[in-house]
Scaffold this active site. Structure first.
Site, PDB file in Angstrom:
ATOM      1  CB  ILE A  16     -14.059   9.628 -45.329  1.00 20.10           C
ATOM      2  CG1 ILE A  16     -13.613  10.991 -45.881  1.00 20.10           C
ATOM      3  CG2 ILE A  16     -13.765   9.538 -43.832  1.00 20.10           C
ATOM      4  CD1 ILE A  16     -14.372  12.192 -45.321  1.00 20.10           C
ATOM      5  N   GLY A  74     -17.505   6.017 -49.392  1.00 22.96           N
ATOM      6  CA  GLY A  74     -16.754   6.813 -50.365  1.00 22.96           C
ATOM      7  C   GLY A  74     -15.298   6.823 -49.925  1.00 22.96           C
ATOM      8  CD  GLU A 119     -20.673  19.961 -35.129  1.00 16.91           C
ATOM      9  OE1 GLU A 119     -19.978  20.813 -35.720  1.00 16.91           O
ATOM     10  OE2 GLU A 119     -20.697  18.774 -35.454  1.00 16.91           O
ATOM     11  NE  ARG A 126     -21.179  18.813 -42.413  1.00 11.54           N
ATOM     12  CZ  ARG A 126     -19.849  18.701 -42.594  1.00 11.54           C
ATOM     13  NH1 ARG A 126     -19.144  17.862 -41.847  1.00 11.54           N
ATOM     14  NH2 ARG A 126     -19.235  19.429 -43.493  1.00 11.54           N
ATOM     15  CB  THR A 132     -16.338  11.060 -38.345  1.00 17.95           C
ATOM     16  OG1 THR A 132     -16.457  10.089 -39.387  1.00 17.95           O
ATOM     17  CG2 THR A 132     -15.728  10.428 -37.113  1.00 17.95           C
ATOM     18  CG  HIS A 166     -16.904  19.098 -36.797  1.00 14.36           C
ATOM     19  ND1 HIS A 166     -18.106  19.476 -37.347  1.00 14.36           N
ATOM     20  CD2 HIS A 166     -16.183  18.601 -37.835  1.00 14.36           C
ATOM     21  CE1 HIS A 166     -18.116  19.226 -38.650  1.00 14.36           C
ATOM     22  NE2 HIS A 166     -16.948  18.698 -38.964  1.00 14.36           N
TER      23      HIS A 166
HETATM   24  C1  DGY Z   1     -15.516  18.912 -43.819  1.00 15.48           C
HETATM   25  O1  DGY Z   1     -14.535  19.139 -44.521  1.00 15.48           O
HETATM   26  O2  DGY Z   1     -16.652  18.816 -44.304  1.00 15.48           O
HETATM   27  C2  DGY Z   1     -15.290  18.813 -42.352  1.00 15.48           C
HETATM   28  O3  DGY Z   1     -16.337  18.203 -41.687  1.00 15.48           O
HETATM   29  C3  DGY Z   1     -15.064  20.194 -41.784  1.00 15.48           C
HETATM   30  O4  DGY Z   1     -16.272  20.864 -41.750  1.00 15.48           O
END
Ligand code: DGY
Length: 323
Positions: A155, A153, A265, A236, A234, A284
């Site tokens: 990112i 997507g 976490e 979850r 990066t 995170h």
């Molecule tokens: C998000 O925006 O989902 C980041 O991982 C911060 O939680």
């Protein structure tokens, strides 16, 4: 009208809320609120601006008077969206503005892991620099290698662009549906999940956490990856199975891992992953730049303001409540 905010947020966002005539209460303690505290603080609030809190069915049923919930995140896996929708509470998130900073973090972890960078730094701190050895401290070359994206997507696309620009990496990806723009822009190739595992030199996770993606990277997946592969997450922490990842690294089924997200976490300082040379872990911080966090907070504030005016949120995750 009153807004309860679960963390200290950038002042610009609070100023936006106050300029809209809203009364803002911020939780300032450096710990998560308990469920009971969340319910109590929302009792006389009209809106909730939430960062890092679980918003489950019990909370929603106790807080059904809320006119809007705005998240200070793009991810909404910590919200029971079905219940919010059934209660006609709009939920807003912050897509787009964090794509660059999160992709930067993925790129940082890929590169740092490829050169054992965090471990090398630790060795200097331990007084173990030693002397120059041509065959020691060797990393993995990234130039011309294959980047596999799980979840291409916004990112993932930014991560892919960085990897093409810096290292002429070949891009393969696996999604629920094809991303034809990325295929055109980056010459990316859609592959099956198995092909993604088998062909990636770097496998970077950029998907949302859903029942379908939870635990997706388990021992069965790691066994199919290259022994020289780097796994980057990066998105979850629950998308990979941490015990299986640890075992895969111990057994050298894959070469290394770069993680900005863990499960749970925060990660325990005793976690064996932190002792591994070929593992880089960050707490995170994917979206943690001044510019990005300001932009996220402004979007969250705009979502609150729209919701309290009875307007459609600029960024809503349950648009079906308007139909
Ligand atoms: C998000 O925006 O989902 C980041 O991982 C911060 O939680």
């Amino acid at each position: 009208m009153k807004v309860f905010v679960t963390r200290i947020l950038p002042a610009a966002a609070i100023a936006l809320l106050e300029a809209a005539g809203l009364e803002v209460t911020q939780w300032t303690e450096k710990r998560k609120l308990t469920q009971e505290e969340m319910i109590a603080h929302c009792k006389d609030a009209d809106a909730l601006l939430s960062a890092g809190q679980l918003i489950n069915k019990e909370f929603l049923l106790a807080s059904k008077h809320l006119k809007v919930i705005a998240l200070h995140s793009v991810g909404y896996d910590n919200v029971d969206i079905d219940t919010a929708t059934a209660l006609k509470i709009p939920v807003g998130n912050t897509p787009g503005v964090l794509s660059d900073s999160t992709a930067d973090t993925a790129f940082l972890l890929m590169l740092a892991t490829s050169r054992n960078a965090f471990y090398m730094h630790q060795r200097i701190l331990n007084g173990e620099w030693g002397f120059f050895e041509p065959t020691a401290n060797l990393g993995i070359e990234l130039h011309g290698s294959t980047l596999g994206i799980y979840g291409l997507g916004k990112i993932g696309l930014e991560m892919a662009k960085r990897c093409v620009g810096a290292y002429h990496m070949k891009i393969i990806y696996h999604n629920r549906s094809r991303n034809e723009d990325a295929e055109k822009e980056l010459n990316a190739t859609y592959v099956s999940f198995e092909e993604l595992l088998q062909q990636s030199d770097v496998l970077s996770v950029h998907t949302a956490l859903t029942p379908e993606t939870e635990g997706k990277f388990n021992m069965d997946a790691f066994k199919q990856m290259k022994e020289t592969a780097i796994f980057v997450n990066t998105a979850r922490g629950s998308i990979h199975n941490e015990a299986d990842l640890t075992e895969a690294l111990e057994q050298k089924l894959i070469w290394g891992a770069g993680l900005d997200v863990t499960n749970p976490e925060p990660m325990s300082p005793q976690n064996p992953l932190l002792k591994m040379a070929n593992v880089c872990v960050l707490p995170h911080i994917g979206s943690a730049t001044v510019g990005t966090r300001n932009a996220m907070a402004r979007i969250a504030a705009d979502n609150i303001i729209a919701g309290l005016k009875g307007e459609k949120l600029p960024h809503v995750v349950n648009p079906e409540i308007y139909s």
